[in-house]
Motif scaffolding. Structure first.
Motif, short mmCIF file in Angstrom:
data_model
loop_
_atom_site.label_atom_id
_atom_site.label_comp_id
_atom_site.label_asym_id
_atom_site.label_seq_id
_atom_site.Cartn_x
_atom_site.Cartn_y
_atom_site.Cartn_z
N GLN A 165 0.82 -1.21 0.00
CA GLN A 165 0.00 0.00 0.00
C GLN A 165 0.85 1.27 0.00
OE1 GLN A 165 -2.39 -0.67 3.49
NE2 GLN A 165 -3.99 -1.72 2.33
N GLY A 166 2.03 1.22 0.60
CA GLY A 166 2.89 2.39 0.70
C GLY A 166 3.85 2.59 -0.46
N ASP A 167 3.95 1.62 -1.35
CA ASP A 167 4.89 1.71 -2.47
C ASP A 167 4.19 2.23 -3.71
OD1 ASP A 167 7.71 0.75 -3.42
OD2 ASP A 167 6.30 0.05 -4.96
N PRO A 168 4.75 3.23 -4.39
CA PRO A 168 4.07 3.77 -5.58
C PRO A 168 3.91 2.74 -6.71
CG PRO A 168 6.22 4.81 -5.25
CD PRO A 168 5.97 3.92 -4.07
N LEU A 169 4.77 1.73 -6.74
CA LEU A 169 4.67 0.69 -7.76
C LEU A 169 3.90 -0.53 -7.27
CD1 LEU A 169 8.32 0.81 -9.18
CD2 LEU A 169 6.25 1.88 -10.12
N GLY A 170 3.43 -0.49 -6.02
CA GLY A 170 2.68 -1.61 -5.46
C GLY A 170 3.51 -2.83 -5.16
N ARG A 171 4.80 -2.61 -4.88
CA ARG A 171 5.69 -3.73 -4.56
C ARG A 171 5.83 -3.86 -3.06
NH1 ARG A 171 11.14 -2.73 -7.36
NH2 ARG A 171 11.50 -4.86 -6.69
N GLY A 172 5.65 -5.07 -2.57
CA GLY A 172 5.86 -5.35 -1.16
C GLY A 172 7.33 -5.61 -0.89
N THR A 173 7.67 -5.69 0.39
CA THR A 173 9.05 -5.96 0.77
C THR A 173 9.56 -7.24 0.11
OG1 THR A 173 8.72 -4.85 2.88
CG2 THR A 173 10.58 -6.35 2.73
N HIS A 174 8.70 -8.25 0.02
CA HIS A 174 9.11 -9.53 -0.57
C HIS A 174 9.45 -9.35 -2.05
CE1 HIS A 174 4.94 -9.18 -1.57
NE2 HIS A 174 4.89 -10.34 -2.19
N ASP A 175 8.75 -8.47 -2.76
CA ASP A 175 9.07 -8.21 -4.16
C ASP A 175 10.37 -7.41 -4.30
OD1 ASP A 175 7.02 -9.48 -5.66
OD2 ASP A 175 5.62 -7.90 -5.11
N VAL A 176 10.54 -6.43 -3.44
CA VAL A 176 11.76 -5.62 -3.49
C VAL A 176 12.98 -6.50 -3.22
CG1 VAL A 176 13.01 -3.71 -2.41
CG2 VAL A 176 10.55 -3.50 -2.86
N MET A 177 12.89 -7.34 -2.19
CA MET A 177 14.01 -8.22 -1.85
C MET A 177 14.31 -9.21 -2.96
SD MET A 177 13.15 -8.94 2.16
CE MET A 177 14.30 -10.29 2.26
N ALA A 178 13.29 -9.70 -3.64
CA ALA A 178 13.48 -10.70 -4.68
C ALA A 178 13.77 -10.11 -6.05
CB ALA A 178 12.23 -11.59 -4.78
N GLY A 179 13.52 -8.81 -6.22
CA GLY A 179 13.70 -8.20 -7.54
C GLY A 179 12.59 -8.60 -8.50
N THR A 180 11.36 -8.67 -7.97
CA THR A 180 10.20 -9.07 -8.79
C THR A 180 9.11 -8.01 -8.67
OG1 THR A 180 9.25 -10.33 -6.96
CG2 THR A 180 10.64 -11.54 -8.53
N ARG A 181 8.08 -8.18 -9.48
CA ARG A 181 6.89 -7.35 -9.38
C ARG A 181 5.70 -8.12 -9.95
NH1 ARG A 181 6.48 -3.81 -14.48
NH2 ARG A 181 7.95 -4.82 -15.85
N VAL A 182 4.51 -7.68 -9.59
CA VAL A 182 3.29 -8.32 -10.06
C VAL A 182 2.71 -7.45 -11.15
CG1 VAL A 182 0.98 -9.08 -9.40
CG2 VAL A 182 2.87 -9.37 -7.81
N VAL A 183 2.33 -8.08 -12.28
CA VAL A 183 1.75 -7.35 -13.41
C VAL A 183 0.45 -8.02 -13.84
CG1 VAL A 183 3.96 -6.49 -14.26
CG2 VAL A 183 3.09 -8.66 -15.10
N LYS A 184 -0.39 -7.27 -14.53
CA LYS A 184 -1.62 -7.84 -15.09
C LYS A 184 -1.29 -8.48 -16.42
CE LYS A 184 -4.88 -4.78 -12.91
NZ LYS A 184 -5.99 -3.86 -13.08
N GLY A 185 -1.95 -9.60 -16.68
CA GLY A 185 -1.79 -10.26 -17.97
C GLY A 185 -0.83 -11.34 -17.90
#
Length: 72
Positions: free
Chosen positions: A52-72
């Motif tokens: 909720q606090g990240d402008p890209l919608g990345r959680g700590t687990h995504d930042v640590m892993a170098g990943t992100r969630v996308v549609k499609g």
């Protein structure tokens, strides 16, 4: 898959096995005897707050892993 979301690396490709393991490592907290469920709930709350606090919608687990969630 039903929601049309997928996890990709920051570069946009498939995440590596290492990235996937880092991203999902917090799920092991629930397996710790006695305190595990409490730790798992705390981890979920932490991840939701960081998403909720990240402008890209990345959680700590995504930042640590170098990943992100996308549609499609």
């Amino acid at each position: 898959m039903q929601m049309g979301l997928r996890v990709v690396s920051v570069a946009g490709g498939r995440p590596s096995v290492t990235q996937a393991l880092i991203r999902e490592a917090f799920t092991l907290l629930g397996a710790i005897p006695f305190i595990g469920p409490v730790l798992a709930i705390a981890a979920w709350i932490w991840i939701i707050r960081t998403i909720q606090g990240d402008p890209l919608g990345r959680g700590t687990h995504d930042v640590m892993a170098g990943t992100r969630v996308v549609k499609g």
